[in-house]
Design a protein around this motif. Structure first.
Motif, PDB file in Angstrom:
ATOM      1  N   MET A   1      -5.082   4.718 -14.013  1.00 51.56           N
ATOM      2  CA  MET A   1      -3.933   3.992 -14.568  1.00 51.56           C
ATOM      3  C   MET A   1      -3.976   2.527 -14.148  1.00 51.56           C
ATOM      4  SD  MET A   1       0.159   4.643 -13.963  1.00 51.56           S
ATOM      5  CE  MET A   1       0.094   4.063 -12.252  1.00 51.56           C
ATOM      6  N   ASP A   2      -3.754   1.618 -15.095  1.00 48.73           N
ATOM      7  CA  ASP A   2      -3.702   0.201 -14.791  1.00 48.73           C
ATOM      8  C   ASP A   2      -2.445  -0.099 -13.980  1.00 48.73           C
ATOM      9  OD1 ASP A   2      -5.944  -0.016 -16.338  1.00 48.73           O
ATOM     10  OD2 ASP A   2      -4.946  -0.923 -18.048  1.00 48.73           O
ATOM     11  N   LYS A   3      -2.590  -0.935 -12.966  1.00 47.94           N
ATOM     12  CA  LYS A   3      -1.434  -1.252 -12.130  1.00 47.94           C
ATOM     13  C   LYS A   3      -1.674  -2.511 -11.329  1.00 47.94           C
ATOM     14  CE  LYS A   3      -3.099   2.067  -8.664  1.00 47.94           C
ATOM     15  NZ  LYS A   3      -2.771   3.298  -7.905  1.00 47.94           N
ATOM     16  N   ILE A   4      -0.578  -3.072 -10.821  1.00 46.09           N
ATOM     17  CA  ILE A   4      -0.621  -4.185  -9.884  1.00 46.09           C
ATOM     18  C   ILE A   4      -0.068  -3.689  -8.560  1.00 46.09           C
ATOM     19  CG2 ILE A   4       0.327  -6.443  -9.298  1.00 46.09           C
ATOM     20  CD1 ILE A   4       0.390  -7.122 -12.243  1.00 46.09           C
ATOM     21  N   ILE A   5      -0.806  -3.944  -7.492  1.00 44.43           N
ATOM     22  CA  ILE A   5      -0.399  -3.528  -6.153  1.00 44.43           C
ATOM     23  C   ILE A   5      -0.160  -4.784  -5.313  1.00 44.43           C
ATOM     24  CG2 ILE A   5      -1.009  -2.146  -4.128  1.00 44.43           C
ATOM     25  CD1 ILE A   5      -3.015  -0.663  -5.929  1.00 44.43           C
ATOM     26  N   HIS A   6       0.926  -4.793  -4.575  1.00 41.36           N
ATOM     27  CA  HIS A   6       1.299  -5.951  -3.758  1.00 41.36           C
ATOM     28  C   HIS A   6       1.146  -5.647  -2.271  1.00 41.36           C
ATOM     29  CE1 HIS A   6       3.093  -8.268  -7.089  1.00 41.36           C
ATOM     30  NE2 HIS A   6       3.462  -7.093  -7.570  1.00 41.36           N
ATOM     31  N   ALA A   7       0.818  -6.693  -1.520  1.00 43.63           N
ATOM     32  CA  ALA A   7       0.722  -6.571  -0.062  1.00 43.63           C
ATOM     33  C   ALA A   7       1.138  -7.890   0.573  1.00 43.63           C
ATOM     34  CB  ALA A   7      -0.696  -6.212   0.358  1.00 43.63           C
ATOM     35  N   THR A   8       1.558  -7.810   1.832  1.00 47.13           N
ATOM     36  CA  THR A   8       1.802  -9.003   2.632  1.00 47.13           C
ATOM     37  C   THR A   8       0.941  -8.920   3.884  1.00 47.13           C
ATOM     38  OG1 THR A   8       3.660  -7.996   3.824  1.00 47.13           O
ATOM     39  CG2 THR A   8       4.169  -9.228   1.813  1.00 47.13           C
ATOM     40  N   ALA A   9       0.596 -10.069   4.439  1.00 45.01           N
ATOM     41  CA  ALA A   9      -0.246 -10.117   5.634  1.00 45.01           C
ATOM     42  C   ALA A   9       0.206 -11.257   6.525  1.00 45.01           C
ATOM     43  CB  ALA A   9      -1.711 -10.292   5.244  1.00 45.01           C
ATOM     44  N   ALA A  10      -0.310 -11.244   7.748  1.00 42.72           N
ATOM     45  CA  ALA A  10      -0.035 -12.307   8.719  1.00 42.72           C
ATOM     46  C   ALA A  10       1.469 -12.532   8.861  1.00 42.72           C
ATOM     47  CB  ALA A  10      -0.741 -13.599   8.321  1.00 42.72           C
ATOM     48  N   GLU A  11       2.198 -11.418   9.061  1.00 48.86           N
ATOM     49  CA  GLU A  11       3.644 -11.463   9.279  1.00 48.86           C
ATOM     50  C   GLU A  11       4.377 -12.169   8.139  1.00 48.86           C
ATOM     51  OE1 GLU A  11       4.104 -13.201  13.131  1.00 48.86           O
ATOM     52  OE2 GLU A  11       3.651 -11.329  14.176  1.00 48.86           O
ATOM     53  N   GLY A  12       3.903 -11.940   6.923  1.00 47.74           N
ATOM     54  CA  GLY A  12       4.581 -12.487   5.754  1.00 47.74           C
ATOM     55  C   GLY A  12       4.106 -13.853   5.314  1.00 47.74           C
ATOM     56  N   THR A  20      -5.722  -3.733 -11.307  1.00 48.47           N
ATOM     57  CA  THR A  20      -6.823  -2.961 -11.869  1.00 48.47           C
ATOM     58  C   THR A  20      -6.470  -2.702 -13.319  1.00 48.47           C
ATOM     59  OG1 THR A  20      -8.082  -0.901 -11.745  1.00 48.47           O
ATOM     60  CG2 THR A  20      -5.811  -0.820 -10.939  1.00 48.47           C
ATOM     61  N   ALA A  21      -7.353  -3.086 -14.254  1.00 49.79           N
ATOM     62  CA  ALA A  21      -6.932  -3.202 -15.648  1.00 49.79           C
ATOM     63  C   ALA A  21      -8.013  -2.770 -16.640  1.00 49.79           C
ATOM     64  CB  ALA A  21      -6.528  -4.646 -15.921  1.00 49.79           C
ATOM     65  N   ARG A  22      -8.780  -1.750 -16.311  1.00 49.36           N
ATOM     66  CA  ARG A  22      -9.838  -1.325 -17.227  1.00 49.36           C
ATOM     67  C   ARG A  22      -9.268  -0.906 -18.573  1.00 49.36           C
ATOM     68  NH1 ARG A  22     -12.432   2.708 -19.451  1.00 49.36           N
ATOM     69  NH2 ARG A  22     -10.949   4.247 -18.645  1.00 49.36           N
ATOM     70  N   GLY A  23      -8.203  -0.091 -18.567  1.00 46.55           N
ATOM     71  CA  GLY A  23      -7.619   0.385 -19.816  1.00 46.55           C
ATOM     72  C   GLY A  23      -7.052  -0.737 -20.658  1.00 46.55           C
ATOM     73  N   GLU A 229       3.910  -1.187  -5.938  1.00 40.58           N
ATOM     74  CA  GLU A 229       3.000  -1.243  -7.069  1.00 40.58           C
ATOM     75  C   GLU A 229       3.784  -1.019  -8.357  1.00 40.58           C
ATOM     76  OE1 GLU A 229       0.968   2.970  -7.864  1.00 40.58           O
ATOM     77  OE2 GLU A 229       0.388   2.132  -5.920  1.00 40.58           O
ATOM     78  N   ALA A 230       3.197  -1.471  -9.456  1.00 44.87           N
ATOM     79  CA  ALA A 230       3.858  -1.349 -10.754  1.00 44.87           C
ATOM     80  C   ALA A 230       2.814  -1.085 -11.829  1.00 44.87           C
ATOM     81  CB  ALA A 230       4.626  -2.622 -11.083  1.00 44.87           C
ATOM     82  N   PRO A 231       3.109  -0.188 -12.778  1.00 45.43           N
ATOM     83  CA  PRO A 231       2.168   0.055 -13.877  1.00 45.43           C
ATOM     84  C   PRO A 231       2.146  -1.132 -14.825  1.00 45.43           C
ATOM     85  CG  PRO A 231       4.219   1.236 -14.266  1.00 45.43           C
ATOM     86  CD  PRO A 231       4.327   0.640 -12.894  1.00 45.43           C
ATOM     87  N   VAL A 232       0.989  -1.419 -15.395  1.00 51.08           N
ATOM     88  CA  VAL A 232       0.846  -2.472 -16.404  1.00 51.08           C
ATOM     89  C   VAL A 232      -0.053  -1.945 -17.516  1.00 51.08           C
ATOM     90  CG1 VAL A 232       1.195  -4.373 -14.775  1.00 51.08           C
ATOM     91  CG2 VAL A 232      -1.113  -3.494 -15.160  1.00 51.08           C
TER      92      VAL A 232
END
Length: 293
Positions: A1-12, A20-23, A229-232
């Protein structure tokens, strides 16, 4: 499934999104019958639009990326809603160039470098916010990075990739956007630049290892946390009703002229290829409704 995943690093201090968007890109390639080079150019632009569009907070906002570098492919256009669902097209989808000397698709040669990347953000105000910057390479990711720094003053790094298989199907597609928050330590820039320089090829990571490996390589040496994360996907909102509204905006004389030709007219959506037919009687009905209003 295509989706966007979010992350934070270094204490924000760092935020990162991976798509990931193959479809999504496969759907665009099929709709427009793209050559491998055109599929890569359009796919990268769709991924960039999805990443930027999904980050907008306004519920019914939209974002458009338009790239024109003077190359044989013509304009590349991608539109995203605020959920990251996109649609797009290229002027000349059959354009295909020989591979570069490093064996990669020559997207920069197809797009060209003599032109601009323009981003339009429509958040429901009277006029959209429009920013533009000169193209750096025509390879899309570097151009998006330059736009974010020059037009929005956000220190960013963007990578985009589309891997086209021998049968022209999309084997992998996606990208990432990593940005520094205000007040972030300059040493984080050096660390991120080193990690990105040393990372494996993006499409190889997506094809063989997945999005977790993208985060791990870009944010190596930093503590990071996935935050959502969110589907796209590829989605076009066109409809017969919207086409009717567009036709109703024509001058009455133009509607009369089309109706008097006595033939059904067909209107095709440039984003998804859907076709809508209107008979002379339907055109006259639109003309009458226009008079009454």
């Amino acid at each position: 499934m295509d989706k966007i995943i979010h992350a934070t690093a270094a204490e924000g201090a760092v935020k990162m999104a991976v798509i990931t968007a193959r479809g999504m890109v496969q759907r665009a390639r099929e709709i427009h019958d793209c050559s491998p080079t055109a599929a890569a150019a359009l796919g990268r632009t769709l991924c960039a639009a999805s990443l930027l569009g999904e980050s907008m907070k306004e519920e019914k906002a939209s974002l458009t990326i338009r790239i024109n570098g003077g190359g044989p492919i013509g304009s590349v256009v991608a539109v995203s809603d605020s959920e990251g669902y996109v649609r797009g097209y290229v002027d000349n989808p059959l354009v295909h160039l020989p591979l570069r000397s490093d064996g990669k698709l020559n997207v920069g040669g197809a797009v060209g470098r003599d032109g601009t990347l323009t981003v339009s953000r429509d958040i429901g105000l009277k006029e959209p916010y429009i920013g533009s910057t000169a193209l750096v390479s025509g390879e899309i990711a570097e151009d998006v990075t330059a736009y974010l720094l020059s037009s929005e003053q956000v220190p960013s790094a963007c990578a985009l990739g589309v891997l086209v298989d021998t049968d022209r199907s999309i084997k992998a597609a996606g990208g990432f956007l990593v940005q520094l928050m205000p007040g972030a330590d300059d040493s984080l820039i050096d660390k991120l630049e080193e990690n990105i320089f040393l990372m494996d090829q993006l499409t190889t990571i997506l094809d063989e290892d997945g999005t977790d490996a993208v985060f791990a390589q870009v944010l190596k040496g930093m503590e990071y946390h996935l935050v959502g994360e969110a589907p796209v996907g590829y989605r076009c909102p066109c409809s017969r009703e919207r086409v009717e509204e567009a036709l109703a905006c024509l001058e009455g004389s133009e509607l009369d002229e089309m109706a008097n030709q006595g033939e059904t007219i067909r209107v095709s959506c440039e984003f998804c290829g859907a076709e809508y037919a209107f008979s002379p009687a339907e055109l006259l009905a639109l003309r009458q409704a226009k008079k009454e209003n």
